[in-house]
Design a protein around this motif. Structure first.
Motif, mmCIF file in Angstrom:
data_model
loop_
_atom_site.group_PDB
_atom_site.id
_atom_site.type_symbol
_atom_site.label_atom_id
_atom_site.label_comp_id
_atom_site.label_asym_id
_atom_site.label_seq_id
_atom_site.Cartn_x
_atom_site.Cartn_y
_atom_site.Cartn_z
ATOM 1 N N ARG A 1 1.759 2.568 -8.782
ATOM 2 C CA ARG A 1 0.764 0.872 -9.179
ATOM 3 C C ARG A 1 1.607 0.208 -10.408
ATOM 4 O O ARG A 1 2.220 -0.990 -9.869
ATOM 5 N N ARG A 2 2.382 1.343 -11.106
ATOM 6 C CA ARG A 2 3.507 0.486 -11.845
ATOM 7 C C ARG A 2 4.784 -0.510 -11.000
ATOM 8 O O ARG A 2 5.239 -1.016 -11.796
ATOM 9 N N THR B 1 0.793 -1.126 0.070
ATOM 10 C CA THR B 1 -0.115 -0.125 -0.128
ATOM 11 C C THR B 1 0.909 0.921 0.540
ATOM 12 O O THR B 1 2.496 1.623 0.552
ATOM 13 N N GLU C 1 -0.207 8.158 -8.337
ATOM 14 C CA GLU C 1 -1.099 7.531 -8.416
ATOM 15 C C GLU C 1 -0.221 6.090 -9.508
ATOM 16 O O GLU C 1 -0.264 5.215 -9.201
ATOM 17 N N ARG D 1 -0.162 -2.361 -4.868
ATOM 18 C CA ARG D 1 -1.355 -3.439 -4.343
ATOM 19 C C ARG D 1 -2.626 -1.941 -4.255
ATOM 20 O O ARG D 1 -3.779 -1.612 -5.307
ATOM 21 N N HIS D 2 -2.117 -0.966 -3.955
ATOM 22 C CA HIS D 2 -3.357 -0.014 -2.972
ATOM 23 C C HIS D 2 -2.384 1.137 -2.890
ATOM 24 O O HIS D 2 -1.143 1.256 -2.974
ATOM 25 N N PHE D 3 -3.799 2.628 -3.396
ATOM 26 C CA PHE D 3 -3.033 3.747 -3.369
ATOM 27 C C PHE D 3 -3.705 4.435 -2.468
ATOM 28 O O PHE D 3 -4.977 4.546 -2.498
#
Ligand code: NAP
Ligand code: ZN
Length: 334
Positions: A205-206, A192, A201, A210-212
């Motif tokens: 994620r790249r 996260t 964001e 998994r969570h932002f």
């Protein structure tokens, strides 16, 4: 021959060109021709004398990649022409309990690369070859330089404090934080990212988040409650730490690598009932630094960088101060 560098002449000052005579090359010393040097936020703390240890003129810089151009007679392990890296630590006593255990970053006599001696915002540097690391061939110099401090600083606690099934959070997706996301993901963790910068964001994620979570979003913070085994803070500011503890699962750990000012204000009862741990971590040993470089090369982990000529050091520092670097400013003599 003098070494050309950039130095702050007073607390908080812009850097100016500076020349100094290096000490004589000792038997274990090497002289590096610096190709790249990252700008770690610790350099800014030093320029600003945030830790009340700075001496001026101050040549910052401790995420160095360069080529060995001179070597003392007792140097082994690296040779003239090798591409090597240097991080925060440039020496230790090599004789105490901690050095003998291979934990020389805990040595009471540790020497920092740019504290009380000139660092890497320069064309060259002389230092003890025993604190110099060959850079794996698959890592480009500009992407490898930030691993030498930022990388090992997050790799070390993540390697010690997570298991493959861990849920790990990172507060602050800056120089250290964007590397922490990559290492935690490569270790197998569910990651996260916590940030004040919504525009990060897609990249987070790249990199493996998994969570932002944008920390100002109270609803998202509520949904993150009791979700993490490890929360790694990389921020430079004081936050409401008792509130952040609420994202920990039972037995979770809040670990500080960012040099936040102030104290924690965490209730003893909250720690006890959650069986929580508060922890800190500083850089990493030489063995862990070597391991981190090998792991980074194997997993394609690299800093995302903005590379600028060394002469533009002040503009680059300003981008870090404004939290606009994506994600590490790197100075080059190339
Ligand atoms: P950095 O690149 O400037 O990143 C810090 C991040 O903190 C920023 O990108 C930002 O992330 C977040 N942040 C900044 N201002 C904030 C605010 N007002 N509120 C909340 N978050 C804020 O710095 P760095 O080079 O990663 O260094 C981070 C810290 O680690 C520094 O204090 C440095 O001295 C320390 N450090 C410690 C060690 C060690 O051995 N323990 C080693 C190296 C560095 P978002 O935009 O995502 O919010
Ligand atoms: Zn650093």
């Amino acid at each position: 021959m003098p070494i050309h560098a950039f130095a702050a002449l007073a607390q908080g000052a812009a850097l100016t060109p500076h020349r100094y005579e290096p000490p004589a090359l000792g038997p274990f010393d090497v002289e590096l021709a610096i190709s790249h040097c990252g700008i770690c936020h610790s350099d800014i703390h030093l320029i600003d004398n945030d830790w009340a240890t700075s001496q001026y003129p101050l040549v910052p810089g401790h995420e160095i990649v360069g080529m060995v151009r001179r070597a003392g007679p007792d140097v082994t392990g690296v040779s003239i022409g090798d591409r090597v890296g240097v991080g925060w630590q440039a020496g230790s006593c090599l004789a105490c309990e901690w050095c003998e255990r291979g934990e020389e970053h805990c040595c009471p006599k540790q020497v920092a690369t740019c504290v009380g001696r000139p660092g890497g915002f320069a064309e060259a540097i002389r230092l003890d070859s025993r604190f110099v690391y060959p850079v794996p061939a698959s890592l480009a110099s500009e992407n490898a330089a930030p691993l030498l401090c930022g990388g090992v600083t997050v790799y070390s606690p993540l390697a010690r404090m997570t298991r493959p099934a861990s849920r790990a959070g990172v507060i602050g997706i800056g120089g250290l934080g964007h590397l922490a996301v990559q290492f935690a993901r490569a270790f197998g963790c569910e990651v996260t990212a916590f940030t004040t910068s919504p525009d990060k964001e897609a990249e987070a994620r790249r990199l493996g988040a998994r969570h932002f979570v944008v920390a100002s979003d109270a609803g998202a913070m509520d949904r993150a409650a009791h979700s993490l085994d490890l929360l790694l803070s990389t921020v430079t500011v004081a936050l409401d730490w008792p509130a952040w503890m609420k994202v920990l699962r039972p037995r979770g750990t809040l670990c500080f690598v960012g040099a936040s000012p102030g104290t924690l204000g965490v209730a003893t009862a909250a720690l006890m009932i959650g069986e929580h741990t508060l922890a800190g971590s500083v850089i990493g040993s030489r063995a862990v630094t070597r391991e981190m470089l090998e792991f980074a090369a194997r997993h394609g982990i690299a800093a995302r960088t903005e590379v600028v000529p060394m002469a533009q050091v002040n503009a680059a520092i300003e981008r870090v101060r404004q939290n606009r670097a994506r994600y590490r400013m790197v100075l080059t003599n190339g």
